[in-house]
Scaffold this motif. Structure first.
Motif, mmCIF file in Angstrom:
data_model
loop_
_atom_site.group_PDB
_atom_site.id
_atom_site.type_symbol
_atom_site.label_atom_id
_atom_site.label_comp_id
_atom_site.label_asym_id
_atom_site.label_seq_id
_atom_site.Cartn_x
_atom_site.Cartn_y
_atom_site.Cartn_z
ATOM 1 N N ARG A 42 -66.943 9.986 -76.801
ATOM 2 C CA ARG A 42 -67.203 8.801 -75.965
ATOM 3 C C ARG A 42 -66.042 7.812 -76.077
ATOM 4 N NH1 ARG A 42 -72.426 4.872 -76.547
ATOM 5 N NH2 ARG A 42 -71.909 3.538 -74.804
ATOM 6 N N ASP A 44 -62.945 8.609 -76.927
ATOM 7 C CA ASP A 44 -61.791 9.242 -76.295
ATOM 8 C C ASP A 44 -61.832 9.087 -74.778
ATOM 9 O OD1 ASP A 44 -60.762 10.068 -78.726
ATOM 10 O OD2 ASP A 44 -61.790 11.993 -78.656
ATOM 11 N N ARG A 45 -63.012 9.282 -74.203
ATOM 12 C CA ARG A 45 -63.146 9.142 -72.752
ATOM 13 C C ARG A 45 -62.842 7.711 -72.307
ATOM 14 N NH1 ARG A 45 -68.737 10.065 -71.201
ATOM 15 N NH2 ARG A 45 -68.901 7.836 -71.474
ATOM 16 N N THR A 46 -63.323 6.737 -73.066
ATOM 17 C CA THR A 46 -63.060 5.336 -72.742
ATOM 18 C C THR A 46 -61.576 5.022 -72.831
ATOM 19 O OG1 THR A 46 -65.250 4.737 -73.574
ATOM 20 C CG2 THR A 46 -63.649 2.960 -73.341
ATOM 21 N N VAL A 48 -59.072 7.140 -72.417
ATOM 22 C CA VAL A 48 -58.378 7.783 -71.295
ATOM 23 C C VAL A 48 -58.603 6.983 -70.019
ATOM 24 C CG1 VAL A 48 -58.346 9.837 -69.825
ATOM 25 C CG2 VAL A 48 -58.358 10.089 -72.301
ATOM 26 N N GLN A 49 -59.825 6.513 -69.797
ATOM 27 C CA GLN A 49 -60.111 5.721 -68.601
ATOM 28 C C GLN A 49 -59.348 4.412 -68.588
ATOM 29 O OE1 GLN A 49 -64.374 5.435 -68.731
ATOM 30 N NE2 GLN A 49 -64.668 7.381 -67.651
ATOM 31 N N ALA A 50 -59.119 3.828 -69.776
ATOM 32 C CA ALA A 50 -58.361 2.581 -69.874
ATOM 33 C C ALA A 50 -56.853 2.835 -69.909
ATOM 34 C CB ALA A 50 -58.788 1.816 -71.127
ATOM 35 N N LYS A 51 -56.473 4.095 -69.791
ATOM 36 C CA LYS A 51 -55.067 4.501 -69.811
ATOM 37 C C LYS A 51 -54.370 4.135 -71.130
ATOM 38 C CE LYS A 51 -54.505 4.714 -64.877
ATOM 39 N NZ LYS A 51 -55.131 5.988 -64.746
ATOM 40 N N GLY A 55 -53.870 11.570 -70.102
ATOM 41 C CA GLY A 55 -54.902 12.288 -69.379
ATOM 42 C C GLY A 55 -55.282 13.628 -69.999
ATOM 43 N N LEU A 58 -58.382 14.508 -73.386
ATOM 44 C CA LEU A 58 -59.747 15.042 -73.424
ATOM 45 C C LEU A 58 -59.773 16.561 -73.409
ATOM 46 C CD1 LEU A 58 -61.787 12.604 -71.182
ATOM 47 C CD2 LEU A 58 -61.901 12.899 -73.642
#
Length: 84
Positions: A42, A44-46, A48-51, A55, A58
């Protein structure tokens, strides 16, 4: 990034759980570690989304986290069935 304290807590939670379980080596402890290991995904996903992470991150982390979680959970079940 505002409000990163919850991310920091979530990112180290599996480590603290593992440390606590280290002192009571048992099947249940390994099972708990296995179940908390994938919680880091969770975070890690956050990131990546926040750059804040690349990319491809994940694609690396998902198999590793799920694999380690599964192996720890299986180890816990085997130890629990063996009476440890």
């Amino acid at each position: 990034m505002r409000g990163c304290a919850p991310l920091l807590v979530q990112s180290v939670l599996p480590t603290f759980v593992a440390l606590a379980c280290l002192f009571s080596f048992s099947g249940v402890a390994a099972l708990i570690v296995g179940l908390t290991f994938p919680l880091g995904l969770r975070v890690d996903r956050t990131l990546v989304q926040a750059k804040l992470a690349p990319g491809w991150w994940l694609r690396l982390r998902v198999p590793l986290a799920l694999g380690m979680g599964l192996l720890n959970a299986l180890l816990g079940l085997v130890a629990w069935n063996a009476g440890l």
